[in-house]
Design an enzyme around this catalytic site. Structure first.
Site, mmCIF file in Angstrom:
data_model
loop_
_atom_site.group_PDB
_atom_site.id
_atom_site.type_symbol
_atom_site.label_atom_id
_atom_site.label_comp_id
_atom_site.label_asym_id
_atom_site.label_seq_id
_atom_site.Cartn_x
_atom_site.Cartn_y
_atom_site.Cartn_z
ATOM 1 N N GLU B 88 0.818 -1.223 -0.154
ATOM 2 C CA GLU B 88 0.122 0.025 0.025
ATOM 3 C C GLU B 88 0.744 0.961 -0.187
ATOM 4 O O GLU B 88 1.587 1.537 0.892
ATOM 5 C CB GLU B 88 -0.926 0.097 1.304
ATOM 6 N N ASP B 292 2.326 -14.744 12.718
ATOM 7 C CA ASP B 292 1.382 -15.316 11.901
ATOM 8 C C ASP B 292 0.067 -14.218 11.597
ATOM 9 O O ASP B 292 -0.442 -13.640 12.440
ATOM 10 C CB ASP B 292 0.434 -16.419 12.992
#
Lengths: 390, 390, 390, 390
Positions: B88, B292
């Site tokens: 982004e 994670d």
């Protein structure tokens, strides 16, 4: 900040191997860390312009493939192989198991039932009465505002302006459709233009802030659950009783009973998702396909609904009310990410709903597998076998 | 599924270049997609064993660096350069701006105030009275259960067992500390052993399911907000009035006023985070450092609290009640991810709280920058300049 | 305010027929309204001292009785007739139907599984680290604080002090048991004494506010759902398949299926109660028995859990995590209210858990009746027959 | 149930003194309880027909008056005396104090900004695609459905049908305006007629259940907060700095600071109301004026928004998104209740918005008083002085 602390930049040629190397050397000098593997990328830095600043290399995230996943969706039809980028052992295997179950049962239906992307400016007035009258004015001038949006941007279509008054403030949500883009930036631009037009044309010249926090961009919210953000998509299939026994080692009756126990847990804890896990599959697909990774937080919200049928089969659905995904723009055009989209024939225009259908079906597969593993008490042992906790 | 549809696997040597190539060829045959850049990885496939199944290559996620971020935390002290993996545009630049502001104001304090990782089995009884008495039995046998946990696993320490009765069911949360690991798998194993011991030793031999959905693993929840999941961490600094004007082009009075407008929006929408955005920075750091990725959904929850001081400076804090991060295990040992941790001296044992402090301070930096950009009406123009919507 | 606008008061003898008449005359003069029936009360005004200021008469709320409700609770055993004060036609009849069904099936079990009443002062520090250390100090000084509580008030027992840090603030919840009183006022007093002691004895002399809003007094909250407020109570029974068909005209299978449809609706809407209606019965009993009527908002929260048994019967439970009720103090001693308590042998000390069990069973009865009426499409027609919308 | 356990009823003349006496005698025989004061009512039982079944007498709830409250609302203008039925000592005094403050500052503005009452049938299909297409059909047939509503009932006007798909189900909310009635029953009837028409006219003859639980009748919900239930009403005033000091003994700066501390507490606890207490005033007015008491649970939801003005005064507002109140129907016509409405010139048609404005302003008064008492540490001492915990 002294000059020597500054990260090296080059105004003209910043997305280049040279500047990445300079920065890696700078980091080594500052921190002692060697960035050998970060620097050992194989994509062209120039292509990352517009996606990142201070480019220094790449993170290489392991990519696994799962499938085939049979789909009988509105747009996604046939067998799909699913790219999953993750570092969590067992994940690909578990999703693959769910996909096999779905495929054996005839495949997953999936349907996008609503599109809506928002920006949410808040307008401030002297009192609630002014705010209410402003709301009427917005309704009356909706077509003019649509014209402003159309003139300022190409893609977004303004569908409606939701209104929520609190005190002397009118919180709004400008809702758009955005074709195959996720659309947060283009709707931001469109809304800014609309707000400036409103400010210029409404007699009170109302002050506004471009976000009153109720588009809940990059946040989970009950608002998303109710009003949709991005795409509201449903995936569903009928789990055959025999397939459940054979491949999942569970009875459909137990699955149905567990649904309600899990739902009660969801209400008790105020959780954003009613099933076992949606975030795993979404995050892994988002990284693989160049989605904005932060949107996992909105996209993971959802509800599971299942029903035991008279013949003992089990209707199983997952509804994702705020799935944000795109097939062009953002990171979708980066080399590895684009290849992952192409693997599912989901790159480019006209493919976003198809991708949304596939993601929802993948979430469904993940829940089929993990819910059953929890019930069959196999969840720990699979992690023992495949994951890192050996 | 016919045999020809099956993804090629090799039981003995599956995490290898050979098998990755075979799978890439298989995908090309099945889908027509060329996986040239996915296949062009520079890490050793063998090292991904335990992190992924059906390895086919890597996704290369652009990595930028931001900073320096000055920290005066409990564990994180000094200037840090922050690895952010994202697609982004504007993100790295915006966080960098926030970091500069914090650093100019003397740096961010950060404190981990609670540790708690859970597994949440649910036990079923004939009626609520049995469930209540079972709860007393759990209290009385807590030390024995701790002994079972210690005997079955090395790291997790059982701190308490929370009890929530609904109907004839006892929903529990087994709460652990897990040192420098995130700990979901090891606490899963520990809890399974504990449950089997309970089932064997309680006179009613109660049936249980390993998850009643209230650990809310991989889900945002109000439970996390209240009871903590992973680490509850606070980052804070005092924004000087002059720095705000000069670097952010906003008054601290406006920032304070905006706090309440945004809080009202948060309550109205039922949003998981009270500030502008936490998920961007967390997701980018999680990908960079091998966390994670799905845990972004829990970790992004939080509250902003600010206060205008008498001298016009602005106390600004962010509280993340469910930050899940690790400095060993999972993906942290993968080559590029490990380098990113090393850049902050956060790899290995004894570093998890330090990493948590840094992540919270990064979130703070992101909110400083974006909140101000929204107020100063600069948010759209920066995206125009740096992002993809040119 | 001019003097002539002031409501007449008499410092010495304000709770008297004379002053009530004066005030009624004043109201007539000011507003033109005749208060004939309000003034036509039959209780002694003197007894309302401590319950109301500016007494002007009474509101006469129609009282109906429902039952018998057979109970096999821990404290409530036998057949009960239930006083319900309401103005909503059909309500008494509908609850009566549910009570008959429960009684035919052998009666309702009910169990209070937790007691906890709170006050929630917030302490402010310079930073989160100080707040965390303060938390440890609280833990270490818990017994001393208990001593302060014991010395300042008779009834409340301090069970624990929950801690929730946000920014530089320590939000606490002082949790008490309060015997047969609801206990909000006595725990307020106890907590004030405790806070003053803390302020005097902690080295930082921390500033505090007596409520940081997380006891959520007179408000529904997820906090209540999780942590309990007042009493956490479960009522449960097994609905026989035949009774369902005969008295409710529904199948237990349909009821089970409806459970999940309603649960999904509850999650979608973020509702405080998972069943059909708890507030009706609670409000009607609260008014009848002199409870604090505002506490209906906390007390109505809850979860339904049901399960279809192998023989086709249906286990049905309701869990109220925040039921606030008392059998002495507040309005329980007022004449009509006391009679309503006596009707259930629930007036005075040692009866609060019994009352809680009955209220929960009444809620259960209401849900049995209304859920079935909705499913059997009888809900509108009963209102047509008995209610006001003829 | 043996015949002797049955509550006596008379099919023809049940709402009579005779039958009430018979029932009181029956209760005495069954339970030993004397119902002398319950039986000592002064209203005509016949008038309670349609409001209650098994009438046995009345509960006499003490009524106090507070005020005057100066209002400069849209409909409520001038000075009002407020009837409050409660058993909680201090309540009337505290609200009176707040009313005096508001009046001294020029009175409360109040505005109803939205009307919407719902019934929420859920329709079930074979899959989500059918549900989505059904949604389009609903949109196209909205005018026909409006016609069905108009033909079946007098008052309700169908404004829109909100659609929320989950799995294979279409959860709807039929939204109505209902003039001066609360309208739950009349909209229930209208919606049943509409559903039967839909079932008859849609090609799939879809099955439906009249409530999918998302009208959240008699429940608090985030849905109400967002979408409105009953009336969304705002009350607001500007607290003068000097009045705050003199009458409330607090600084407006402290009030402003407390706003944010309380908001953070609200977010942390997931509470339904952001201020100090709304339920007290609403419950007391609802009982006094014959509203459906159970609707307190929906009506108490809300948000406080305040802002410190440049001159040190404090803008203070309360927004109630789900206020349900009526000026005819239900219990409003009962003798004492009607007098309470007449005291505010709020009985009969054309008065419901006026009543809503007054209730919101009363809530505002209560928050002004209690928030300040908490800050000034006077809250416990007033209860000591006036309440039951002497």
């Amino acid at each position: 900040m002294s000059k020597s602390d500054r990260i090296p930049r080059d105004k003209k040629n910043d997305h280049s191997r040279e500047m990445a190397s300079q920065r890696a050397a700078f980091i080594k000098a500052q921190t002692g860390a060697e960035l050998n593997t970060v620097s050992s990328y194989t994509i062209d830095p120039a292509i990352t312009s517009g996606n990142i600043e201070n480019f220094i290399g790449t993170v290489q995230m392991p990519l696994g493939i799962a499938g085939p996943l049979k789909m009988v969706g509105e747009h996604a039809k046939g067998d799909f192989y699913i790219p999953l980028a993750t570092t969590e052992g067992t994940l690909v295997a578990s999703y693959s198991r769910g996909m096999r179950v779905i495929s054996e049962c005839g495949g997953a239906k999936a349907t996008v039932v609503k599109h809506s992307m928002q920006r949410a400016p808040v307008f401030r007035f002297d009192n609630a009465l002014e705010a209410r009258e402003f709301g009427r004015w917005l309704d009356e001038n909706l077509n003019s505002i649509r014209g402003v949006v159309d003139a300022s941007t190409d893609v977004p279509q303004l569908t409606e302006i939701e209104q929520y008054i609190v005190g002397n403030m009118m919180y709004t949500r400008f809702c758009y459709t955005t074709q195959d883009a996720a659309g947060q930036n283009m709707t931001g631009k469109a809304t800014l233009h609309a707000c400036e037009w409103i400010r210029a044309n409404h007699p009170l010249k109302p002050r506004y802030i471009l976000s009153g926090n109720i588009e809940t961009d990059k946040k989970h919210s009950q608002m998303n659950m109710i009003q949709t953000r991005g795409k509201r998509v449903v995936a569903e299939f009928v789990l055959k009783r025999d397939v459940a026994r054979e491949l999942l080692r569970v009875d459909t009756e137990s699955l149905y009973r567990f649904r309600q126990i899990a739902d009660v847990g969801t209400m008790l804890s105020g959780a954003a998702y009613g099933g076992a896990h949606s975030a795993n599959g979404i995050a892994a697909m988002f990284i693989a396909t160049g989605q904005d990774e932060a949107n996992v937080v909105e996209s993971h919200a959802g509800m599971l609904y299942g029903e035991l049928l008279d013949n003992g089969d089990f209707y199983w659905s997952v509804t994702l009310p705020a799935l944000i995904c795109a097939t062009y723009g953002g990171g979708t055009g980066l080399p590895t990410q684009r290849e992952c989209l192409e693997m599912m024939d989901c790159y480019g225009t006209g493919k976003a709903d198809k991708l949304a259908e596939i993601i929802a079906a993948v979430v469904l597969a993940g829940d089929v597998s993990l819910s059953s593993a929890i019930l069959a008490h196999e969840w720990v042992s699979s992690h023992e076998k495949m994951g890192r906790n050996r």
